[in-house]
Design a protein around this motif. Structure first.
Motif, PDB file in Angstrom:
ATOM      1  N   ASP A   1      -0.230   3.850  -2.503  1.00 41.98           N
ATOM      2  CA  ASP A   1      -1.651   4.194  -2.561  1.00 41.98           C
ATOM      3  C   ASP A   1      -1.848   5.710  -2.475  1.00 41.98           C
ATOM      4  O   ASP A   1      -1.346   6.355  -1.555  1.00 41.98           O
ATOM      5  CB  ASP A   1      -2.381   3.504  -1.400  1.00 41.98           C
ATOM      6  CG  ASP A   1      -3.872   3.784  -1.407  1.00 41.98           C
ATOM      7  OD1 ASP A   1      -4.582   3.129  -2.165  1.00 41.98           O
ATOM      8  OD2 ASP A   1      -4.300   4.690  -0.658  1.00 41.98           O
TER       9      ASP A   1
ATOM     10  N   TRP B   1       0.809  -1.226   0.000  1.00 39.80           N
ATOM     11  CA  TRP B   1       0.000   0.000   0.000  1.00 39.80           C
ATOM     12  C   TRP B   1       0.842   1.276   0.000  1.00 39.80           C
ATOM     13  O   TRP B   1       0.291   2.382  -0.018  1.00 39.80           O
ATOM     14  CB  TRP B   1      -0.952   0.025   1.192  1.00 39.80           C
ATOM     15  CG  TRP B   1      -0.382  -0.198   2.554  1.00 39.80           C
ATOM     16  CD1 TRP B   1      -0.476  -1.324   3.302  1.00 39.80           C
ATOM     17  CD2 TRP B   1       0.346   0.748   3.371  1.00 39.80           C
ATOM     18  NE1 TRP B   1       0.155  -1.161   4.522  1.00 39.80           N
ATOM     19  CE2 TRP B   1       0.653   0.098   4.593  1.00 39.80           C
ATOM     20  CE3 TRP B   1       0.755   2.068   3.188  1.00 39.80           C
ATOM     21  CZ2 TRP B   1       1.361   0.722   5.615  1.00 39.80           C
ATOM     22  CZ3 TRP B   1       1.474   2.701   4.199  1.00 39.80           C
ATOM     23  CH2 TRP B   1       1.769   2.026   5.389  1.00 39.80           C
TER      24      TRP B   1
ATOM     25  N   GLY C   1      -6.136   3.050   7.076  1.00 38.30           N
ATOM     26  CA  GLY C   1      -5.729   3.538   5.777  1.00 38.30           C
ATOM     27  C   GLY C   1      -5.513   5.028   5.684  1.00 38.30           C
ATOM     28  O   GLY C   1      -5.360   5.566   4.576  1.00 38.30           O
TER      29      GLY C   1
ATOM     30  N   ARG D   1      -3.681   7.194   0.709  1.00 39.37           N
ATOM     31  CA  ARG D   1      -2.799   7.271   1.874  1.00 39.37           C
ATOM     32  C   ARG D   1      -1.833   8.439   1.718  1.00 39.37           C
ATOM     33  O   ARG D   1      -1.573   9.176   2.667  1.00 39.37           O
ATOM     34  CB  ARG D   1      -2.035   5.965   2.047  1.00 39.37           C
ATOM     35  CG  ARG D   1      -2.913   4.800   2.530  1.00 39.37           C
ATOM     36  CD  ARG D   1      -2.036   3.659   2.975  1.00 39.37           C
ATOM     37  NE  ARG D   1      -2.804   2.482   3.349  1.00 39.37           N
ATOM     38  CZ  ARG D   1      -2.738   1.876   4.521  1.00 39.37           C
ATOM     39  NH1 ARG D   1      -1.945   2.362   5.459  1.00 39.37           N
ATOM     40  NH2 ARG D   1      -3.438   0.795   4.783  1.00 39.37           N
TER      41      ARG D   1
END
Length: 269
Positions: free
Chosen positions: A84, A81, A145, A87
């Motif tokens: 991402d 992640w 997240g 984020r």
């Protein structure tokens, strides 16, 4: 009274040594600006900013005792992640919230001189607040997240907003040649991500024009500072230098100069 207890070693950043967890606290040796960091954390607590550890005092070994903030941290190897965008944008918003909270603290004077080689050229970048200056993936705690907290304030120092934003871009756009990035961060559209970071932070048009010149100047300065710290401080600084961080900074300098125009165009829209 700060109580002692079982110490669980924690994986710190590149130069932090002796970092341990004791119960629901973290113990860390004081850094270059220990007194200022203490006052910064106390100010953030008074300001109601939840995105930083609370300073609890000094333990029996002379270490700073801080609250432990539970959550996800992107160590190495990087989690999937790490690239991402949601984020990434939450990190920019957290940094802006931190700046709003720390700005009333002002720019302290009479700080210890930075550990850097003498004779470096001035950046012509007057400080506006105490920036975090180390918004690496290891120093951002995520919950559900979203970036929840900044940790490790050892590199905090008076800087401009743009300088702290450049540090944010360095790690989260990120800046540098693909070959020097983690596999999950290669091949990304860095101009687009830089624009998204600036928008999420709310960077002014005037400051956006300053981003690339300052990034290039600071990167050049970083090479000299890293070499000097490796020679004078040893430890993690020497290890990073021996592992080739100086060469990586040089390659990033070339990349920044080659990509300055598309990055600036994206930032300015």
């Amino acid at each position: 009274m700060i109580e002692d207890g079982e110490e669980i070693p924690l994986v710190g950043g590149d130069v932090t040594e002796g970092l341990v967890r004791v119960g629901d606290t973290v113990r860390r040796p004081p850094g270059e600006r220990a007194d200022m960091v203490q006052e910064v954390l106390l100010h953030l607590e008074r300001a109601g900013f939840d995105g930083a550890p609370r300073f609890l005092g000094i333990d029996s070994k002379g270490r700073h005792a801080l609250t432990y903030i539970d959550g996800e941290v992107a160590g190495r190897p990087r989690p999937a992640w790490i690239a991402d965008e949601d984020r990434m944008l939450s990190v920019a918003r957290l940094l802006r919230t931190y700046h709003a909270a720390i700005e009333p603290f002002g720019v302290p004077g009479n700080l210890p001189a930075p550990i850097e080689p003498p004779g470096l050229p001035e950046l012509n970048d007057p400080p506006e607040l105490v920036g975090h200056q180390d918004v690496t993936p290891e120093n951002v705690v995520f919950r559900e997240g979203r970036a929840y907290a900044l940790i490790d304030f050892d590199m905090a120092r008076p800087v401009s907003r743009v300088a702290d934003f450049v540090n944010l871009m360095l790690w989260w756009a990120p800046l540098g040649a693909d070959a020097d990035l983690e596999p999950e961060l290669r091949g990304l559209d860095r101009p687009r991500r830089s624009r998204l970071l600036a928008d999420a932070y709310g960077l002014s048009d005037a400051d956006r024009k300053r981003v690339l010149p300052l990034a290039i100047a600071r990167n050049e300065r970083a090479w000299h500072t890293m070499r000097y710290r490796a020679e004078t401080l040893g430890g993690g600084w020497q290890r990073m230098w021996s592992e080739g961080v100086g060469d990586q900074i040089r390659r990033r300098q070339t990349w920044l100069e080659e990509n300055a125009d598309p990055l600036t165009t994206a930032l300015l829209g």
